[in-house]
Write an enzyme that holds these catalytic residues in place. Structure first.
Site, PDB file in Angstrom:
ATOM      1  N   ASN A  16      14.089 -14.201   9.175  1.00  5.50           N
ATOM      2  CA  ASN A  16      14.935 -15.147   9.923  1.00  5.50           C
ATOM      3  C   ASN A  16      16.372 -15.085   9.432  1.00  5.50           C
ATOM      4  O   ASN A  16      17.312 -15.160  10.230  1.00  5.50           O
ATOM      5  CB  ASN A  16      14.384 -16.573   9.793  1.00  5.50           C
ATOM      6  N   ARG A  68      12.949 -31.386 -10.486  1.00  3.41           N
ATOM      7  CA  ARG A  68      13.426 -31.029  -9.133  1.00  3.41           C
ATOM      8  C   ARG A  68      14.886 -31.447  -8.924  1.00  3.41           C
ATOM      9  O   ARG A  68      15.640 -30.777  -8.231  1.00  3.41           O
ATOM     10  CB  ARG A  68      12.567 -31.705  -8.063  1.00  3.41           C
ATOM     11  N   MET A  93      10.643 -21.952   0.107  1.00  6.79           N
ATOM     12  CA  MET A  93       9.364 -22.589  -0.175  1.00  6.79           C
ATOM     13  C   MET A  93       9.433 -23.659  -1.276  1.00  6.79           C
ATOM     14  O   MET A  93       8.492 -23.820  -2.054  1.00  6.79           O
ATOM     15  CB  MET A  93       8.329 -21.519  -0.557  1.00  6.79           C
ATOM     16  N   ARG A  94      10.538 -24.395  -1.330  1.00  7.99           N
ATOM     17  CA  ARG A  94      10.636 -25.503  -2.277  1.00  7.99           C
ATOM     18  C   ARG A  94      10.904 -26.787  -1.506  1.00  7.99           C
ATOM     19  O   ARG A  94      11.646 -26.789  -0.520  1.00  7.99           O
ATOM     20  CB  ARG A  94      11.815 -25.298  -3.263  1.00  7.99           C
ATOM     21  N   HIS A 112      10.345 -23.882  11.479  1.00  7.94           N
ATOM     22  CA  HIS A 112       8.927 -24.080  11.177  1.00  7.94           C
ATOM     23  C   HIS A 112       8.100 -23.315  12.215  1.00  7.94           C
ATOM     24  O   HIS A 112       8.378 -23.418  13.419  1.00  7.94           O
ATOM     25  CB  HIS A 112       8.584 -25.572  11.216  1.00  7.94           C
ATOM     26  N   VAL A 147       8.598 -33.912   4.990  1.00  2.00           N
ATOM     27  CA  VAL A 147       8.491 -32.470   5.255  1.00  2.00           C
ATOM     28  C   VAL A 147       8.168 -32.173   6.723  1.00  2.00           C
ATOM     29  O   VAL A 147       7.351 -32.858   7.343  1.00  2.00           O
ATOM     30  CB  VAL A 147       7.382 -31.860   4.358  1.00  2.00           C
ATOM     31  N   ASP A 148       8.803 -31.143   7.267  1.00  2.00           N
ATOM     32  CA  ASP A 148       8.553 -30.668   8.632  1.00  2.00           C
ATOM     33  C   ASP A 148       8.660 -31.788   9.668  1.00  2.00           C
ATOM     34  O   ASP A 148       7.885 -31.848  10.639  1.00  2.00           O
ATOM     35  CB  ASP A 148       7.179 -29.969   8.725  1.00  2.00           C
TER      36      ASP A 148
HETATM   37  C1  GRF Z   1       8.841 -18.163   8.869  1.00  2.00           C
HETATM   38  O1  GRF Z   1       7.655 -18.101   9.609  1.00  2.00           O
HETATM   39  C2  GRF Z   1       9.418 -19.547   8.911  1.00  2.00           C
HETATM   40  O2  GRF Z   1       9.164 -20.218  10.103  1.00  2.00           O
HETATM   41  C3  GRF Z   1       8.716 -20.227   7.776  1.00  2.00           C
HETATM   42  O3  GRF Z   1       8.594 -19.252   6.775  1.00  2.00           O
HETATM   43  C4  GRF Z   1       8.600 -17.958   7.379  1.00  2.00           C
HETATM   44  C5  GRF Z   1       9.698 -17.189   6.739  1.00  2.00           C
HETATM   45  O4  GRF Z   1       9.729 -15.855   7.155  1.00  2.00           O
HETATM   46  N1  GRF Z   1       9.432 -21.406   7.369  1.00  2.00           N
HETATM   47  P1  GRF Z   1      11.003 -14.972   6.894  1.00  2.00           P
HETATM   48  O5  GRF Z   1      11.230 -14.961   5.379  1.00  2.00           O
HETATM   49  O6  GRF Z   1      12.153 -15.562   7.624  1.00  2.00           O
HETATM   50  O7  GRF Z   1      10.653 -13.604   7.387  1.00  2.00           O
END
Ligand code: GRF
Length: 217
Positions: A16, A68, A93-94, A112, A147-148
Site C-alpha cells: 500500500n 507504548r 502492526m502496532r 483495513h 481499533v479499526d
Molecule cells: C493490508 O492488507 C492492509 O489493509 C492491512 O495490512 C496489509 C498491509 O499490506 N492493514 P502491505 O504491507 O501494504 O502490502
C-alpha cells in the site's frame, strides 16, 4: 496549493505504501510522501521506499519494551521534525496510544482489509470466507482510539466466489486497497473530507448507483 507532507508508517512488505508513492509521483497529486517509518528494521517496504528516494526511519518497538507511550513519543518526534501534515498507516502492526491518536486527529489514516464495521481485527479474509459473506472489500478510515473504527473515507467492494480461499480473496482485495488508498489520501489532502458527527462527508461526485449484487441470479 502546496502539496501536503505525508509520512507512511509500515511494519511489512509495504505494497500500500508503494501504491501511495506511485500516486504521489504525479506532481499534480496533492500530497508528497516525504518519509516512511517502520517499527521493524528489516521490513521489506523500507527497501522500496529507499529505492524511490524517500527518507526512512526505523523505530523498533522492541527497544521500548512495554512502554507504548515512549514508543509513540519517539514516532511523534520524528513526524514533527519532518513537518509532517498527514500520516498514513499502511500495514503498521502496532496499536497507537490515545494521546498519539489525539495529536493526529483528523490527519491520521488507516487501511483495513474488510468492509468496516465488519471484520475488525486480524484474519479478515479467513473470517469472510468462514462466515460466507457474498460481498467483501477494503476500507480507508480516520484513526480513532478504538481499533479499526473511525470515520470512513472510502470503501471498495468485490464479490466473494464460492471457491474463494483466504489467499485468493486477499489477492483481489489488495488490488482494491491499492486503488482506494491513493484516492482517499487525495481527497483528504485536498481538504475535501469533513468529519461531521463521526462520519465523513466527502465533497466529490458520488460513485454511481450501479449496485453490486451477488449472486447475479
Ligand atoms: C493490508 O492488507 C492492509 O489493509 C492491512 O495490512 C496489509 C498491509 O499490506 N492493514 P502491505 O504491507 O501494504 O502490502
Amino acid at each position: 496549493m502546496a502539496r501536503k507532507r505525508v509520512a507512511i508508517l509500515i511494519s511489512g512488505r509495504g505494497s500500500n505504501m508503494a501504491a501511495l508513492i506511485a500516486a504521489a509521483k504525479d506532481k499534480s497529486y496533492p500530497a508528497e510522501i516525504v518519509l516512511v517509518v517502520s517499527n521493524i528494521a528489516d521490513a521489506g517496504g523500507l527497501e522500496i521506499a529507499r529505492a524511490n528516494g524517500i527518507a526512512t526511519e526505523t523505530v523498533e518497538h522492541k527497544r521500548f519494551g512495554k512502554d507504548r507511550d515512549a514508543f509513540d513519543r519517539a514516532i511523534h518526534a520524528i513526524l514533527e521534525k519532518n513537518n509532517i501534515e498527514i500520516v498514513c498507516l499502511a500495514g503498521f502492526m502496532r496499536l497507537l496510544t490515545p494521546l498519539f491518536v489525539a495529536q493526529w486527529q483528523g490527519r491520521l489514516l488507516n487501511i483495513h482489509p474488510a468492509l468496516l464495521p465488519s471484520f475488525k481485527g486480524l484474519d479478515t479474509h479467513a473470517r469472510a470466507v468462514e462466515t460466507g459473506v457474498k460481498i467483501h472489500g477494503a476500507t480507508v478510515h480516520f484513526v480513532v482510539p478504538e481499533v479499526d473504527s473511525g470515520p470512513i473515507v472510502a470503501q471498495a467492494a468485490l464479490a466473494v466466489r464460492d471457491d474463494d480461499t483466504p489467499d485468493s480473496l486477499a489477492a483481489r482485495v489488495i488490488k482494491l486497497e491499492h486503488r482506494i488508498y491513493p484516492l482517499a489520501l487525495k481527497l483528504v489532502a485536498e481538504g475535501r473530507v469533513r468529519i461531521v458527527g463521526g462520519r465523513c462527508v466527502v465533497d466529490t461526485p458520488f460513485g454511481g448507483d450501479t449496485p453490486l449484487i451477488v449472486p447475479q441470479g
